[in-house]
Design a protein around this motif. Structure first.
Motif, PDB file in Angstrom:
ATOM      1  N   TRP A 110      43.051  30.825  35.234  1.00  0.00           N
ATOM      2  CA  TRP A 110      43.158  31.476  33.999  1.00  0.00           C
ATOM      3  C   TRP A 110      44.648  31.622  33.145  1.00  0.00           C
ATOM      4  CZ3 TRP A 110      45.728  36.291  33.754  1.00  0.00           C
ATOM      5  CH2 TRP A 110      44.744  37.154  34.033  1.00  0.00           C
ATOM      6  N   SER A 111      44.586  31.195  32.697  1.00  0.00           N
ATOM      7  CA  SER A 111      45.868  31.684  31.504  1.00  0.00           C
ATOM      8  C   SER A 111      45.814  33.036  30.247  1.00  0.00           C
ATOM      9  CB  SER A 111      47.528  30.708  31.090  1.00  0.00           C
ATOM     10  OG  SER A 111      46.639  29.945  31.335  1.00  0.00           O
ATOM     11  N   VAL A 112      47.169  33.336  30.245  1.00  0.00           N
ATOM     12  CA  VAL A 112      47.241  34.226  28.524  1.00  0.00           C
ATOM     13  C   VAL A 112      48.255  33.340  27.890  1.00  0.00           C
ATOM     14  CG1 VAL A 112      46.882  35.742  27.776  1.00  0.00           C
ATOM     15  CG2 VAL A 112      46.071  36.233  29.780  1.00  0.00           C
ATOM     16  N   ARG A 113      48.344  32.539  26.613  1.00  0.00           N
ATOM     17  CA  ARG A 113      49.334  32.110  26.131  1.00  0.00           C
ATOM     18  C   ARG A 113      49.521  32.985  24.655  1.00  0.00           C
ATOM     19  NH1 ARG A 113      48.752  26.702  27.710  1.00  0.00           N
ATOM     20  NH2 ARG A 113      47.701  27.064  30.016  1.00  0.00           N
ATOM     21  N   GLN A 114      50.722  33.866  24.178  1.00  0.00           N
ATOM     22  CA  GLN A 114      50.440  34.385  23.738  1.00  0.00           C
ATOM     23  C   GLN A 114      51.985  33.457  21.853  1.00  0.00           C
ATOM     24  OE1 GLN A 114      52.566  38.319  24.213  1.00  0.00           O
ATOM     25  NE2 GLN A 114      54.100  37.698  22.089  1.00  0.00           N
ATOM     26  N   THR A 115      51.042  33.286  21.260  1.00  0.00           N
ATOM     27  CA  THR A 115      52.054  32.375  20.170  1.00  0.00           C
ATOM     28  C   THR A 115      53.661  32.890  19.480  1.00  0.00           C
ATOM     29  OG1 THR A 115      50.183  33.551  18.164  1.00  0.00           O
ATOM     30  CG2 THR A 115      49.978  31.302  19.197  1.00  0.00           C
ATOM     31  N   GLU A 116      53.842  32.380  18.791  1.00  0.00           N
ATOM     32  CA  GLU A 116      55.243  33.320  17.721  1.00  0.00           C
ATOM     33  C   GLU A 116      54.522  33.753  17.547  1.00  0.00           C
ATOM     34  OE1 GLU A 116      55.381  29.247  15.383  1.00  0.00           O
ATOM     35  OE2 GLU A 116      57.319  29.723  16.903  1.00  0.00           O
ATOM     36  N   ARG A 117      53.202  34.210  16.340  1.00  0.00           N
ATOM     37  CA  ARG A 117      52.936  35.464  16.570  1.00  0.00           C
ATOM     38  C   ARG A 117      52.161  36.162  16.568  1.00  0.00           C
ATOM     39  NH1 ARG A 117      48.603  32.467  12.450  1.00  0.00           N
ATOM     40  NH2 ARG A 117      48.106  34.415  11.893  1.00  0.00           N
ATOM     41  N   GLY A 118      51.980  36.289  17.974  1.00  0.00           N
ATOM     42  CA  GLY A 118      51.959  37.429  19.148  1.00  0.00           C
ATOM     43  C   GLY A 118      50.185  37.716  19.135  1.00  0.00           C
ATOM     44  N   LEU A 119      49.748  36.501  18.667  1.00  0.00           N
ATOM     45  CA  LEU A 119      48.213  36.461  19.197  1.00  0.00           C
ATOM     46  C   LEU A 119      48.624  36.117  20.152  1.00  0.00           C
ATOM     47  CD1 LEU A 119      46.919  34.859  15.864  1.00  0.00           C
ATOM     48  CD2 LEU A 119      47.010  37.292  16.977  1.00  0.00           C
ATOM     49  N   ARG A 120      46.941  35.975  21.176  1.00  0.00           N
ATOM     50  CA  ARG A 120      47.139  35.704  22.497  1.00  0.00           C
ATOM     51  C   ARG A 120      45.766  35.515  22.722  1.00  0.00           C
ATOM     52  NH1 ARG A 120      49.875  40.287  25.848  1.00  0.00           N
ATOM     53  NH2 ARG A 120      52.453  40.590  25.539  1.00  0.00           N
ATOM     54  N   TYR A 121      45.290  34.850  23.517  1.00  0.00           N
ATOM     55  CA  TYR A 121      44.148  33.771  24.029  1.00  0.00           C
ATOM     56  C   TYR A 121      43.918  33.343  25.181  1.00  0.00           C
ATOM     57  CZ  TYR A 121      44.481  32.645  19.002  1.00  0.00           C
ATOM     58  OH  TYR A 121      45.427  32.485  17.967  1.00  0.00           O
ATOM     59  N   ALA A 128      45.017  23.235  20.201  1.00  0.00           N
ATOM     60  CA  ALA A 128      46.334  24.127  19.229  1.00  0.00           C
ATOM     61  C   ALA A 128      47.122  23.524  18.746  1.00  0.00           C
ATOM     62  CB  ALA A 128      47.267  25.012  20.582  1.00  0.00           C
ATOM     63  N   SER A 129      47.764  23.490  17.360  1.00  0.00           N
ATOM     64  CA  SER A 129      48.139  22.482  16.604  1.00  0.00           C
ATOM     65  C   SER A 129      49.357  22.381  17.753  1.00  0.00           C
ATOM     66  CB  SER A 129      48.948  23.715  15.317  1.00  0.00           C
ATOM     67  OG  SER A 129      50.681  22.990  14.734  1.00  0.00           O
ATOM     68  N   PRO A 130      49.964  21.160  17.018  1.00  0.00           N
ATOM     69  CA  PRO A 130      51.370  20.353  18.262  1.00  0.00           C
ATOM     70  C   PRO A 130      52.615  20.803  18.405  1.00  0.00           C
ATOM     71  CG  PRO A 130      49.933  18.472  16.812  1.00  0.00           C
ATOM     72  CD  PRO A 130      49.537  19.358  16.751  1.00  0.00           C
ATOM     73  N   ASP A 131      52.869  21.707  16.882  1.00  0.00           N
ATOM     74  CA  ASP A 131      54.032  21.977  16.759  1.00  0.00           C
ATOM     75  C   ASP A 131      53.778  23.629  17.313  1.00  0.00           C
ATOM     76  OD1 ASP A 131      52.773  22.451  14.431  1.00  0.00           O
ATOM     77  OD2 ASP A 131      54.206  22.493  12.681  1.00  0.00           O
ATOM     78  N   LEU A 132      53.132  24.312  18.019  1.00  0.00           N
ATOM     79  CA  LEU A 132      52.335  25.689  18.222  1.00  0.00           C
ATOM     80  C   LEU A 132      53.883  25.768  19.125  1.00  0.00           C
ATOM     81  CD1 LEU A 132      51.437  28.154  17.632  1.00  0.00           C
ATOM     82  CD2 LEU A 132      49.614  27.569  19.513  1.00  0.00           C
ATOM     83  N   ASN A 133      54.124  27.302  18.777  1.00  0.00           N
ATOM     84  CA  ASN A 133      55.430  27.451  19.898  1.00  0.00           C
ATOM     85  C   ASN A 133      54.810  29.021  20.402  1.00  0.00           C
ATOM     86  OD1 ASN A 133      57.526  25.508  19.823  1.00  0.00           O
ATOM     87  ND2 ASN A 133      58.329  27.242  17.463  1.00  0.00           N
ATOM     88  N   TRP A 134      54.470  28.478  22.009  1.00  0.00           N
ATOM     89  CA  TRP A 134      53.747  29.530  22.801  1.00  0.00           C
ATOM     90  C   TRP A 134      54.305  30.009  24.035  1.00  0.00           C
ATOM     91  CZ3 TRP A 134      51.672  28.185  27.279  1.00  0.00           C
ATOM     92  CH2 TRP A 134      52.053  26.833  27.626  1.00  0.00           C
ATOM     93  N   THR A 135      54.106  30.780  24.383  1.00  0.00           N
ATOM     94  CA  THR A 135      54.859  31.855  25.668  1.00  0.00           C
ATOM     95  C   THR A 135      53.661  32.398  26.483  1.00  0.00           C
ATOM     96  OG1 THR A 135      56.686  32.689  24.871  1.00  0.00           O
ATOM     97  CG2 THR A 135      56.309  33.151  27.216  1.00  0.00           C
TER      98      THR A 135
END
Length: 128
Positions: free
Chosen positions: A33-44, A99-106
């Protein structure tokens, strides 16, 4: 994913399908597993669903219970994190597909792993 044999070559094709409803599958175990955080602060959560043997991407994370290694998502489903964070090619394929191709995530998996390890350490000290 399916394999097709064509002139001695294997073509691998995949797809996205609907998952069981939360009432049908209220919880599952997620490995690699991994956790991805988007630039809006949402985590998946992105990982491998052990029981259905498939890559899975969750809805947005709503809560994390470090004592049980369980994550609750916006849909109401609970994911039990099994083992350390990792990378699963099927789950990565699903993430890239939804995920949107232009989605920035960490990748913030380390935060979750550190919390789990700290909880395990403190429990071990409590029992000694």
């Amino acid at each position: 994913m399916t394999d097709k044999m064509q002139e001695g070559k294997v073509e691998i094709t995949g797809g996205i399908w609907s998952v069981p409803s939360v009432s049908q599958q209220p919880s599952l175990q997620l490995a690699r597993w991994s956790v991805r955080q988007t630039e809006r602060g949402l985590r998946y959560l992105v990982g491998y669903n052990i029981s259905d043997q498939e890559g899975r991407v969750s809805t947005a994370i709503q809560g994390f219970d470090v004592s049980t290694a369980r994550v609750t998502t916006r849909s109401g489903r609970t994911y039990e994190l099994v083992g350390p964070p990792g990378h699963d090619p099927d789950a990565e394929w699903v993430w890239q597909s939804v995920a949107s191709p232009d989605l920035n995530w960490t990748d913030v998996s380390d935060e979750f792993e550190m919390q789990l390890k700290e909880h395990q350490r403190s429990n071990k000290l409590d029992t000694e």
